[in-house]
Structures are given as C-alpha cells and as structure tokens.
Scaffold this motif. Structure first.
Motif, short mmCIF file in Angstrom:
data_model
loop_
_atom_site.label_atom_id
_atom_site.label_comp_id
_atom_site.label_asym_id
_atom_site.label_seq_id
_atom_site.Cartn_x
_atom_site.Cartn_y
_atom_site.Cartn_z
N ILE A 26 -33.55 44.87 -4.65
CA ILE A 26 -32.67 44.12 -3.86
C ILE A 26 -32.84 42.74 -4.17
CG2 ILE A 26 -32.44 43.36 -1.26
CD1 ILE A 26 -33.55 46.23 -0.56
N ILE A 27 -33.95 42.20 -4.42
CA ILE A 27 -34.13 40.89 -4.81
C ILE A 27 -33.53 40.44 -6.18
CG2 ILE A 27 -35.82 39.08 -5.35
CD1 ILE A 27 -37.87 40.50 -3.56
N ALA A 28 -33.64 41.24 -7.14
CA ALA A 28 -33.09 41.29 -8.63
C ALA A 28 -31.58 41.08 -8.17
CB ALA A 28 -33.40 42.23 -9.33
N VAL A 29 -30.83 41.98 -7.39
CA VAL A 29 -29.34 42.13 -7.05
C VAL A 29 -29.00 40.82 -6.36
CG1 VAL A 29 -27.69 43.44 -6.20
CG2 VAL A 29 -29.32 44.64 -7.30
N SER A 30 -29.66 40.48 -5.49
CA SER A 30 -29.13 39.38 -4.73
C SER A 30 -29.08 38.21 -5.67
CB SER A 30 -30.13 39.10 -3.41
OG SER A 30 -30.00 40.30 -2.77
N ALA A 69 -31.68 45.95 2.77
CA ALA A 69 -30.39 45.81 1.99
C ALA A 69 -29.48 45.27 2.63
CB ALA A 69 -29.91 47.34 1.54
N VAL A 70 -29.27 45.67 4.11
CA VAL A 70 -28.06 44.86 5.16
C VAL A 70 -28.27 43.58 5.13
CG1 VAL A 70 -27.39 45.06 7.46
CG2 VAL A 70 -27.83 47.11 6.24
N ILE A 71 -29.63 43.18 5.11
CA ILE A 71 -29.87 41.82 5.21
C ILE A 71 -29.43 40.92 4.02
CG2 ILE A 71 -31.73 39.93 5.59
CD1 ILE A 71 -33.29 41.91 7.32
N ALA A 72 -29.77 41.55 2.94
CA ALA A 72 -29.57 40.96 1.68
C ALA A 72 -27.97 40.90 1.55
CB ALA A 72 -30.16 41.65 0.40
N GLN A 73 -27.26 41.96 1.90
CA GLN A 73 -25.80 41.80 1.91
C GLN A 73 -25.04 40.62 2.76
OE1 GLN A 73 -23.43 44.09 -0.13
NE2 GLN A 73 -22.12 42.23 0.81
N THR A 74 -25.85 40.65 4.02
CA THR A 74 -25.26 39.67 4.87
C THR A 74 -25.45 38.26 4.23
OG1 THR A 74 -25.79 41.23 6.64
CG2 THR A 74 -25.40 38.76 7.14
N ILE A 75 -26.64 37.79 3.76
CA ILE A 75 -26.91 36.75 3.08
C ILE A 75 -25.88 36.36 1.85
CG2 ILE A 75 -28.78 35.39 1.78
CD1 ILE A 75 -30.85 36.71 3.36
N ILE A 76 -25.76 37.63 0.99
CA ILE A 76 -24.77 37.33 -0.06
C ILE A 76 -23.43 36.83 0.43
CG2 ILE A 76 -23.56 38.46 -1.87
CD1 ILE A 76 -26.24 40.02 -2.31
N GLY A 77 -22.86 37.65 1.27
CA GLY A 77 -21.76 37.26 2.08
C GLY A 77 -21.61 35.96 2.47
N LEU A 78 -22.58 35.34 3.12
CA LEU A 78 -22.71 33.99 3.78
C LEU A 78 -22.46 33.09 2.73
CD1 LEU A 78 -24.89 34.43 6.86
CD2 LEU A 78 -22.54 34.26 6.81
N LEU A 79 -23.60 33.35 1.67
CA LEU A 79 -23.74 32.30 0.34
C LEU A 79 -22.47 32.22 -0.39
CD1 LEU A 79 -27.12 33.03 -0.91
CD2 LEU A 79 -26.46 31.22 0.63
N ARG A 80 -21.24 33.52 -0.54
CA ARG A 80 -20.33 33.45 -1.31
C ARG A 80 -19.35 32.45 -0.60
NH1 ARG A 80 -19.44 38.64 -1.55
NH2 ARG A 80 -20.82 38.92 -3.28
N ASP A 81 -19.11 32.62 0.55
CA ASP A 81 -17.99 31.61 1.29
C ASP A 81 -19.00 31.07 2.49
OD1 ASP A 81 -16.01 30.57 2.20
OD2 ASP A 81 -14.61 32.48 2.54
N PRO A 82 -19.31 29.94 2.54
CA PRO A 82 -19.91 29.48 3.48
C PRO A 82 -18.93 29.01 4.76
CG PRO A 82 -20.72 28.33 1.61
CD PRO A 82 -19.54 29.25 1.50
N GLU A 83 -17.93 28.87 4.47
CA GLU A 83 -16.96 28.38 5.82
C GLU A 83 -16.33 29.49 6.35
OE1 GLU A 83 -13.68 26.41 3.89
OE2 GLU A 83 -14.78 24.67 3.05
N GLN A 84 -16.68 30.67 5.81
CA GLN A 84 -16.16 31.97 6.65
C GLN A 84 -17.45 32.77 6.86
OE1 GLN A 84 -13.31 34.11 4.57
NE2 GLN A 84 -12.63 35.76 6.24
#
Length: 371
Positions: A26-30, A69-84
């Motif tokens: 999970i850490i490596a993928v994130s 994994a859910v937390i990591a997916q959420t963090i990735i989504g927020l980092l990808r588009d901080p405005e949305q």
C-alpha cells in the motif's frame, strides 16, 4: 516489572510479521502514484493488498488492510486534485475496495468457523478412537509390546482398524483387523468385534472355536433387524494369534488379513498361511472350516502385525510401501525403538500424510518368561 519484560519477550506471530507485506505494498503504490505523471494511475493496484491477506491472516487482519487501502485511495484522490474533494473515478475505486474488503472479511469469518467445526469433529473422532482402541500394555506376560494407531489425514474420516490382546492360562491371544469402510459406522463395527473377542478370548477354547465365535458375532451383530438376506455386505479382515508363554510355535488363523512378519537378526520372514480363511462376517455364506497354521517365534525375535494401511501406503509416484524391503537390515531389538523407526520411515515414504488409517504392533518374546 518482570511481567512487563515477559510480555516484551513474546515472539512475534508469523501472521503478524507477514502483515508487513500488504502494508508495504500500500505504501509503495501510494508513493509511486503520487510521484508518477498525472496521466498514470496506479491506485487500482491497491486492491491486491487485501486480496493477498487471507493467505496468512484472519478477518481482523483483512479488515485492517482493507481499511488502510481505502484510506490510501482517499489520500491519493485528494492529492491528485486538491481543489476537488474526490472525482467520480476515485469514488468508484473506494467503493470497489470497500466491497472487496467486506467480501474477504466474510470469507475469512466463514473459513475460521469451518476450521473450528472441523477441529471439533476431529477431536471427537479421535476421542472415540481412543475409547475403542486403548494402547496395548507395554508388557503382556513374557511379551514386550509396542503399538501405534496412525489416523489418516483426510478430514476426520477415522477408520475401522482394530487390535486387542487377552491373557489365557497358557499364553496371550491377539487380534488385529480392519473393518470394511470408514467413519463412525466402521468404529462401531470394530467395537462390536473387540467386545466379542474380549469376552471369548479368555475361555479355554481352541483358536478355531474362537474364530468361529467371532465370525458368528460379526454376522449377527452387524446385521440390522429384519435384514437376514444381506449377509456379506459388511465384513472384517482379521488375524488371530495365540502366543504361548513358554517356547513354542505361535498358532494363527488369518481371515483375509495381511500376514505377520517375524524378524530374526534383521531378516524379515513373511508368515504366510497355508489355510487362508474368508473375512469375518462371511461365514453364513461360505461355512468355512478354520485350520490353524503355526510358525516359530523365538526369544529375541520381533513379531510385526499391521493393517493394509501400511502396505497400501503410496508415495508421490503411486508406489506402494515395500514393507519387507524397507525393514530388511533393521537391527533394533527394542519394540519401542523399532516402532518409532517404522513410523518415521512410513511417513517419509508417503510424504507425511497417510490416505488410510494404519495399525502397527511390534512384539518381542523375553528370553526368560516371567511369572
């Protein structure tokens, strides 16, 4: 303080150590997804973490990894588009992780419940087996005895292998046999025959009369009421022996059972019967006349009794266990030492797991008979 130190010294359980694998994934993928170009999305690979966790963990471990994994997916989504907050794609992936994690947790719960039920069934079956077949005494008159019952590893299917010994005024009588079939029905059939043997073996009757009585007991005890036309559907192979206390030949009647072996100075000899008898339970069909065979059994020799679970044990190539060939040259004179080597050699041949129950009995006649 000592209790705290004792708790700190507890070894790490293997499944806990293996949890580092999905967490590291999970850490490596994130990290890689965060550093990768915007057009490359690696977050779908997060589902592999909870997917591999059931291989070594239980429902709690799976739930923990799925939540990470859910937390990591959420963090990735927020980092990808901080405005949305989260895109529809990120939301779909989060929902997929939640569904996969929930399904895997349910699977692990059912698997653990099944494992507990199977362990309980095995415990009950083994307890029933021990009640029916207690170990033989280490010493029976002038005989030194070592006995072993090896249960098959296939689920909780216990078999109908049996053995028993009884003292008479002049010697020791033994029976070793195998009931057709498996499971609790076979154990019940074995218990019926053993009960008949223990009742009749002490009586001053000939070996032929004893086997005739056992055959009649099997015919009638294993027959359901009103089923007089079903003779022969259940039978028991057995070998009955009468070993005199003083030097003398062992009397034997073999009823369709593998013949015993006698080891003299590491050289095994098969005690084949000249007058084979049908298995017990077929007397109403064949009306046999039981003839007694005999063979020498001198002090210092070892007498080996066994069931077909030994000779029919197969290795990975399907080769049967070559009993006579394998024990040739074994110089152990102590029954316990010989039986221990026999057990290890048999399990090594089959790769550690038997497909059928097996009984092994090793007997030595003492040089000086005891009172």
């Amino acid at each position: 303080m000592p209790r705290r130190l004792e708790g700190l010294r507890r070894p790490v359980r293997p499944e806990h150590a293996l949890l580092a694998i999905p967490i590291a994934w999970i850490i490596a993928v994130s990290v890689i997804d965060a550093l990768a170009p915007p057009n490359i999305h690696l977050s779908p690979l997060l589902v592999a973490a909870p997917a591999i966790t059931p291989l070594f963990g239980g429902p709690r471990a799976v739930g923990l990894v799925a939540a990470l994994a859910v937390i990591a997916q959420t963090i990735i989504g927020l980092l990808r588009d901080p405005e949305q907050l989260l895109s529809s794609n990120d939301q779909a992936q989060i929902i997929a992780l939640v569904l996969v994690g929930t399904a895997l947790v349910i699977f692990c719960v059912l698997r653990e419940r099944r494992a507990k039920e199977l362990a309980q069934v095995r415990y009950v079956s083994e307890a029933a087996q021990r009640v029916v077949l207690p170990p033989l005494p280490k010493e029976i008159g002038p005989l030194r005895v070592a006995s072993l019952y090896l249960a098959a590893e296939a689920e909780a299917q216990i078999g109908g292998d049996l053995y028993a010994a009884a003292r008479t005024a002049s010697g020791t009588r033994l029976i070793v046999g195998d009931v057709q079939g498996k499971g609790m029905t076979a154990v019940n059939d074995a218990a019926l025959l053993l009960g008949a043997f223990r009742v009749a073996a002490h009586r001053p009757a000939s070996l032929g009369d004893l086997v005739s009585y056992l055959d009649r007991s099997v015919c009638w005890d294993l027959m359901e009421p009103g089923e007089s036309g079903r003779y022969g559907e259940t039978f028991i192979t057995a070998t009955v022996l009468d070993i005199p206390d003083r030097d003398g030949r062992v009397q034997m009647i073999a009823c369709g059972h593998p013949p015993p072996l006698v080891l003299r100075d590491g050289r095994p000899a098969t005690m084949d019967t000249l007058h084979p008898a049908p298995p017990l339970g077929l007397g109403e069909l064949t009306h046999p006349r039981y003839h007694v065979d005999s063979f020498p059994f001198e002090p210092g020799n070892l007498l080996l009794l066994y069931t077909d679970g030994v000779t029919e044990a197969r290795d990975s190539t399907g080769t049967f266990y070559p009993l006579t060939e394998r024990i040739t040259g074994w110089m152990e004179n102590d029954p316990d030492a010989f039986l221990d080597r026999f057990r290890r050699d048999l399990l090594h041949h089959v790769g550690g797991h038997l497909n059928d129950d097996a009984v092994m009995i090793v007997i030595e006649r003492a040089a000086t008979p005891r009172a």
